[in-house]
Design a protein around this motif. Structure first.
Motif, mmCIF file in Angstrom:
data_model
loop_
_atom_site.group_PDB
_atom_site.id
_atom_site.type_symbol
_atom_site.label_atom_id
_atom_site.label_comp_id
_atom_site.label_asym_id
_atom_site.label_seq_id
_atom_site.Cartn_x
_atom_site.Cartn_y
_atom_site.Cartn_z
ATOM 1 N N ASN A 179 0.886 -1.163 0.000
ATOM 2 C CA ASN A 179 0.000 0.000 0.000
ATOM 3 C C ASN A 179 0.926 1.214 0.000
ATOM 4 O O ASN A 179 1.563 1.509 1.009
ATOM 5 N N VAL A 180 1.028 1.906 -1.126
ATOM 6 C CA VAL A 180 2.052 2.940 -1.286
ATOM 7 C C VAL A 180 1.577 4.338 -0.913
ATOM 8 O O VAL A 180 2.376 5.283 -0.935
ATOM 9 N N GLN A 181 0.286 4.499 -0.616
ATOM 10 C CA GLN A 181 -0.245 5.806 -0.197
ATOM 11 C C GLN A 181 0.206 6.915 -1.155
ATOM 12 O O GLN A 181 0.679 7.955 -0.745
ATOM 13 N N HIS A 182 0.076 6.664 -2.452
ATOM 14 C CA HIS A 182 0.476 7.552 -3.544
ATOM 15 C C HIS A 182 1.884 8.129 -3.373
ATOM 16 O O HIS A 182 2.176 9.252 -3.768
ATOM 17 N N ALA A 183 2.819 7.293 -2.788
ATOM 18 C CA ALA A 183 4.230 7.665 -2.599
ATOM 19 C C ALA A 183 4.415 8.829 -1.642
ATOM 20 O O ALA A 183 5.367 9.617 -1.767
ATOM 21 N N LEU A 184 3.529 8.932 -0.668
ATOM 22 C CA LEU A 184 3.614 10.002 0.318
ATOM 23 C C LEU A 184 4.699 9.682 1.350
ATOM 24 O O LEU A 184 4.769 8.571 1.874
ATOM 25 N N VAL A 185 5.539 10.677 1.642
ATOM 26 C CA VAL A 185 6.639 10.507 2.593
ATOM 27 C C VAL A 185 6.279 11.227 3.889
ATOM 28 O O VAL A 185 6.184 12.465 3.923
ATOM 29 N N ARG A 241 -2.607 16.095 -6.142
ATOM 30 C CA ARG A 241 -1.804 15.912 -4.932
ATOM 31 C C ARG A 241 -0.502 15.158 -5.196
ATOM 32 O O ARG A 241 0.431 15.221 -4.407
ATOM 33 N N SER A 242 -0.448 14.429 -6.337
ATOM 34 C CA SER A 242 0.766 13.706 -6.697
ATOM 35 C C SER A 242 1.320 14.208 -8.033
ATOM 36 O O SER A 242 1.824 13.444 -8.855
ATOM 37 N N ASP A 243 1.200 15.527 -8.249
ATOM 38 C CA ASP A 243 1.791 16.218 -9.402
ATOM 39 C C ASP A 243 1.242 15.742 -10.740
ATOM 40 O O ASP A 243 1.916 15.870 -11.765
ATOM 41 N N GLY A 244 0.031 15.195 -10.735
ATOM 42 C CA GLY A 244 -0.602 14.791 -11.986
ATOM 43 C C GLY A 244 0.037 13.601 -12.666
ATOM 44 O O GLY A 244 -0.240 13.335 -13.841
ATOM 45 N N GLU A 245 0.875 12.847 -11.950
ATOM 46 C CA GLU A 245 1.612 11.742 -12.555
ATOM 47 C C GLU A 245 0.711 10.548 -12.875
ATOM 48 O O GLU A 245 -0.255 10.260 -12.161
ATOM 49 N N ALA A 246 1.067 9.833 -13.938
ATOM 50 C CA ALA A 246 0.538 8.495 -14.186
ATOM 51 C C ALA A 246 1.448 7.544 -13.413
ATOM 52 O O ALA A 246 2.430 7.020 -13.937
ATOM 53 N N GLN A 247 1.150 7.346 -12.146
ATOM 54 C CA GLN A 247 2.095 6.667 -11.261
ATOM 55 C C GLN A 247 2.382 5.230 -11.691
ATOM 56 O O GLN A 247 3.533 4.770 -11.610
ATOM 57 N N THR A 248 1.373 4.520 -12.161
ATOM 58 C CA THR A 248 1.600 3.131 -12.572
ATOM 59 C C THR A 248 2.592 3.065 -13.724
ATOM 60 O O THR A 248 3.537 2.258 -13.712
ATOM 61 N N TYR A 249 2.391 3.921 -14.721
ATOM 62 C CA TYR A 249 3.299 3.932 -15.869
ATOM 63 C C TYR A 249 4.718 4.310 -15.457
ATOM 64 O O TYR A 249 5.695 3.683 -15.879
#
Length: 256
Positions: A4-10, A43-51
């Motif tokens: 569970n990566v929580q949209h890469a939140l640090v 909130r995650s800079d509009g990234e296509a995180q999976t890609y």
């Protein structure tokens, strides 16, 4: 592996997708199951995180399935999950979303997104606010033979998660074996194994990340698949969960 990566939140402060990608690459998994993944969210800079993550890991296949379609806003909990899988090729062809993803090193012969019951389960009393829940299964062609891989992120509400596990077991009853289900099941202990009849491969705590004491991230196996060592929990430097990594072989394990 599953996380569970929580949209890469640090540490609840900022998103660092590069940090997550590097941590996952170091683990060199053939199957990477992710939950709480963003697609095109502010909130995650509009990234296509999976890609982005699939590219960083050099994965042959990847698929993102949104539990929530649309920009996350104060009304996001009222949004319903889509009926079809959202594409994710780096060009953001689909609406913003939030959900689960599979990244795979080997070819996928078929993808099967699933919407799970929730929010309006017949016969159950109102349980408060929850989010829609989905799963995605992949029929994978590995060098050792076919493998069905599934990931999901289940409800926190007890009646719902039980029904979601029942529905997953039913929907996957004819899926080719061996089968591995990975994900944040929001369930302590052995309930997932008892509800499905599948074998639990994780016996380490994964939450919270700093000092884990709850085992809510699971890997369940059905059919001829064997763990070659105990699963381990790994701090990826992001999220509020630790990742789970387990090495397996297909078959009875005697040839490993």
């Amino acid at each position: 592996m599953t996380a569970n990566v929580q949209h890469a939140l640090v540490d609840g402060r900022h998103v660092d997708l590069d940090r997550l990608g590097a941590a996952l690459a170091d683990l060199d998994g053939d199957v990477v199951a992710l939950q709480e993944v963003d697609h095109g969210q502010a909130r995650s800079d509009g990234e296509a995180q999976t890609y982005r993550l699939a590219t960083a890991l050099g994965m042959a296949e990847h698929r993102f399935v949104p539990a929530i379609r649309g920009a996350l806003d104060p009304a996001w909990r009222r949004r319903r999950a889509p009926r079809t899988t959202t594409g994710d090729d780096g060009r953001l062809p689909a609406p913003p979303g939030y959900g689960v993803a599979l990244l795979l090193r080997h070819p996928v012969r078929a993808w099967h997104p699933m919407r799970l019951p929730g929010l309006n389960l017949p016969g159950l009393p109102p349980l408060g606010v929850d989010e829609p829940r989905v799963a995605v299964a992949a029929a994978v062609a590995t060098p050792d033979g076919p493998l069905t891989v599934v990931t999901t992120h289940l409800s926190k509400s007890e009646p719902w998660k039980r029904e979601q596990l029942r529905r997953l077991r039913y929907r996957l009853r004819h899926a080719p074996r061996p089968l591995v289900l990975l994900g944040d099941l929001n369930t302590r202990g052995d309930l997932p194994a008892r509800r499905t009849g599948w074998r639990e491969l994780v016996h380490v705590p994964t939450y919270p990340r700093g000092r884990p004491w709850l085992r809510i991230d699971h890997v369940l196996a059905d059919g001829p698949v064997v763990a070659t060592a105990a699963a381990r929990a790994v701090d990826l430097g992001v999220s509020d969960h630790r990742a789970v990594v387990v090495d397996v072989v297909l078959g009875d394990g005697e040839g490993a």
